[in-house]
Motif scaffolding. Sequence first.
Motif, PDB file in Angstrom:
ATOM      1  N   ASP A  13     -12.783  -9.716 -16.383  1.00 24.45           N
ATOM      2  CA  ASP A  13     -12.840 -10.743 -16.810  1.00 24.45           C
ATOM      3  C   ASP A  13     -11.872 -11.896 -16.154  1.00 24.45           C
ATOM      4  N   SER A  14     -11.452 -11.155 -15.273  1.00 20.10           N
ATOM      5  CA  SER A  14      -9.848 -11.926 -14.618  1.00 20.10           C
ATOM      6  C   SER A  14     -10.355 -11.673 -13.067  1.00 20.10           C
ATOM      7  N   HIS A  15      -9.315 -12.883 -12.251  1.00 21.93           N
ATOM      8  CA  HIS A  15      -9.916 -12.591 -10.828  1.00 21.93           C
ATOM      9  C   HIS A  15      -8.342 -12.566 -10.165  1.00 21.93           C
ATOM     10  N   ARG A  16      -7.373 -11.607 -11.611  1.00 20.46           N
ATOM     11  CA  ARG A  16      -5.856 -11.006 -11.022  1.00 20.46           C
ATOM     12  C   ARG A  16      -5.745 -10.461  -9.933  1.00 20.46           C
ATOM     13  N   VAL A  17      -5.226 -10.688  -8.755  1.00 19.64           N
ATOM     14  CA  VAL A  17      -4.804  -9.101  -8.159  1.00 19.64           C
ATOM     15  C   VAL A  17      -4.648  -7.584  -9.055  1.00 19.64           C
ATOM     16  N   VAL A  18      -5.272  -7.071  -8.452  1.00 20.47           N
ATOM     17  CA  VAL A  18      -4.543  -5.364  -8.499  1.00 20.47           C
ATOM     18  C   VAL A  18      -5.179  -4.826  -7.538  1.00 20.47           C
ATOM     19  N   GLY A  19      -4.970  -3.547  -7.892  1.00 19.75           N
ATOM     20  CA  GLY A  19      -4.656  -2.297  -6.881  1.00 19.75           C
ATOM     21  C   GLY A  19      -5.107  -1.033  -7.641  1.00 19.75           C
ATOM     22  N   ALA A  20      -5.588  -0.440  -6.749  1.00 20.80           N
ATOM     23  CA  ALA A  20      -6.392   0.541  -6.396  1.00 20.80           C
ATOM     24  C   ALA A  20      -6.193   2.170  -6.176  1.00 20.80           C
ATOM     25  N   PHE A  21      -6.267   3.031  -6.480  1.00 21.74           N
ATOM     26  CA  PHE A  21      -5.866   4.764  -5.404  1.00 21.74           C
ATOM     27  C   PHE A  21      -7.175   5.235  -4.813  1.00 21.74           C
ATOM     28  N   VAL A  22      -7.226   5.319  -3.321  1.00 24.87           N
ATOM     29  CA  VAL A  22      -8.695   5.868  -3.471  1.00 24.87           C
ATOM     30  C   VAL A  22      -7.978   7.224  -2.450  1.00 24.87           C
ATOM     31  N   THR A  23      -8.309   8.590  -3.467  1.00 25.95           N
ATOM     32  CA  THR A  23      -8.377   9.833  -2.643  1.00 25.95           C
ATOM     33  C   THR A  23      -9.335   9.921  -1.743  1.00 25.95           C
ATOM     34  N   LYS A  30      -7.887   9.479   5.773  1.00 28.06           N
ATOM     35  CA  LYS A  30      -6.710   8.470   5.523  1.00 28.06           C
ATOM     36  C   LYS A  30      -5.618   8.102   6.680  1.00 28.06           C
ATOM     37  N   LEU A  31      -5.733   8.279   7.435  1.00 32.21           N
ATOM     38  CA  LEU A  31      -5.325   8.272   8.581  1.00 32.21           C
ATOM     39  C   LEU A  31      -5.717   7.476   9.364  1.00 32.21           C
ATOM     40  N   ALA A  32      -6.393   7.675   9.654  1.00 36.46           N
ATOM     41  CA  ALA A  32      -8.527   6.625   9.614  1.00 36.46           C
ATOM     42  C   ALA A  32      -7.696   5.255   8.592  1.00 36.46           C
ATOM     43  N   CYS A  33      -8.120   5.450   7.522  1.00 41.32           N
ATOM     44  CA  CYS A  33      -8.079   4.233   6.657  1.00 41.32           C
ATOM     45  C   CYS A  33      -7.130   3.312   7.289  1.00 41.32           C
ATOM     46  N   LEU A  34      -5.968   3.875   7.508  1.00 41.49           N
ATOM     47  CA  LEU A  34      -4.539   3.258   7.548  1.00 41.49           C
ATOM     48  C   LEU A  34      -4.986   2.202   8.597  1.00 41.49           C
ATOM     49  N   LYS A  35      -5.729   3.500  10.225  1.00 38.55           N
ATOM     50  CA  LYS A  35      -5.984   2.763  11.315  1.00 38.55           C
ATOM     51  C   LYS A  35      -6.688   1.321  11.519  1.00 38.55           C
ATOM     52  N   ALA A  36      -7.259   1.468  10.020  1.00 34.20           N
ATOM     53  CA  ALA A  36      -8.853   0.696  10.706  1.00 34.20           C
ATOM     54  C   ALA A  36      -8.213  -0.602  10.136  1.00 34.20           C
ATOM     55  N   GLN A  37      -7.471  -0.338   8.850  1.00 36.16           N
ATOM     56  CA  GLN A  37      -7.095  -1.644   8.617  1.00 36.16           C
ATOM     57  C   GLN A  37      -5.779  -2.500   8.975  1.00 36.16           C
ATOM     58  N   ALA A  59      -8.142 -10.848   2.434  1.00 33.64           N
ATOM     59  CA  ALA A  59      -8.250  -9.001   3.243  1.00 33.64           C
ATOM     60  C   ALA A  59      -6.740  -8.487   2.096  1.00 33.64           C
ATOM     61  N   LEU A  60      -7.608  -7.347   2.454  1.00 29.61           N
ATOM     62  CA  LEU A  60      -7.031  -6.059   1.431  1.00 29.61           C
ATOM     63  C   LEU A  60      -5.936  -5.762   1.808  1.00 29.61           C
ATOM     64  N   SER A  61      -4.558  -5.233   1.345  1.00 31.26           N
ATOM     65  CA  SER A  61      -3.715  -4.417   2.226  1.00 31.26           C
ATOM     66  C   SER A  61      -3.536  -3.512   1.423  1.00 31.26           C
ATOM     67  N   ILE A  62      -3.752  -2.091   2.845  1.00 28.87           N
ATOM     68  CA  ILE A  62      -3.734  -1.006   2.157  1.00 28.87           C
ATOM     69  C   ILE A  62      -2.128  -0.203   2.961  1.00 28.87           C
ATOM     70  N   THR A  63      -1.437   0.601   1.957  1.00 26.24           N
ATOM     71  CA  THR A  63      -0.654   1.375   1.984  1.00 26.24           C
ATOM     72  C   THR A  63      -0.466   2.770   1.769  1.00 26.24           C
ATOM     73  N   GLY A  64       0.119   3.004   2.262  1.00 26.57           N
ATOM     74  CA  GLY A  64      -0.005   4.997   1.644  1.00 26.57           C
ATOM     75  C   GLY A  64       0.576   5.134   0.456  1.00 26.57           C
ATOM     76  N   ALA A  65      -0.014   5.782  -0.497  1.00 26.87           N
ATOM     77  CA  ALA A  65       0.392   6.151  -1.737  1.00 26.87           C
ATOM     78  C   ALA A  65       1.900   7.510  -1.676  1.00 26.87           C
ATOM     79  N   PRO A  66       2.553   7.251  -2.540  1.00 25.67           N
ATOM     80  CA  PRO A  66       3.942   7.759  -2.390  1.00 25.67           C
ATOM     81  C   PRO A  66       3.577   9.289  -2.783  1.00 25.67           C
TER      82      PRO A  66
END
Length: 304
Positions: A13-23, A30-37, A59-66
């Motif tokens: 019940d909130s619109h705060r900025v969140v993050g998500a990990f995608v496997t 993974k490379l195709a996703c990073l290149k497309a964004q 717009a989403l900010s997509i970076t490679g996870a450590p």
Amino acid sequence: VCVCLQVEQSQADSHRVVGAFVTFKDEAGKLACLKAQPHSRMRQWLSLKQQHKLRGRHALSITGAPEPSDVQYENMEHGAFNRFLRAALVAACSYTALAVGFVLISLATAMRYKLPTVAGTSSTTCWAGCRLADATGALSLTNADRELYRACAAGAAPNGTACSAEESSCYNCFCYKAINDGKLRESVYCSRLAGMLVLQAASQVATVLVILVINSLLAYSSRLLTVCEKHHTRSSEARSLAWKLFMAQFLNSAVSTIIANAYLPFLAHALDGTVADGLFFQGIYTDLTPNWYKVVGRSLVISQ
């Protein structure tokens, strides 16, 4: 990804900025996703279609996870603003230590450049009334001048006649220049100015010791302060520590010493009439002269 984020926001019940990990199943996905964004904010707003944005606007900010082994999970609870404040406090502590080092180096340098006052000499009087150089321009005295100047410094010429004002100061002039140029072979002849010899040696030793002590303290404190910054990954913590050590030792070892010995009359005059008058920016070197290498260069090499 956008659907998952919307579901998470609706549940909270909130619109705060969140993050998500995608496997991804493979590296190519993974490379195709990073290149497309797009990575830049401008390209995100101009090139992304509406259906590729969260709620059609964001717009989403997509970076490679450590790598999992690189993550410091105990620091993940510290947000960006908290870590920014910690980094600012660490920077303030580091700059304070550098300022203390610069003050101590400047004091040691000023002590060395006060030698003419101790010797009671001035460059104008020395070169005008004293024969201090040979035909090649090198600092040297004939045997007759050695006896004359030393006797005049004691009060009378060798033959008992009175000495001129210039001749009375030539002994101090020569000894000051010999000590300042590092001609230790003249130490016996200039034994009456033993205090200048001690001051000259002490100023150079003090400069080197200050650099070594401050560098050691900075190296130790930088490791403790970097831990306090609460980096989320070990690699970012290592990069931060390496940068701090490089900048701290470079500024303290090289920049502070060079500035303290450089001829900067506009900065020296700015301190006229203050408590710092005569203590800072008292250097005499306008270029990398041979004497610069003997005095400043020697300190830089020994302190490393």
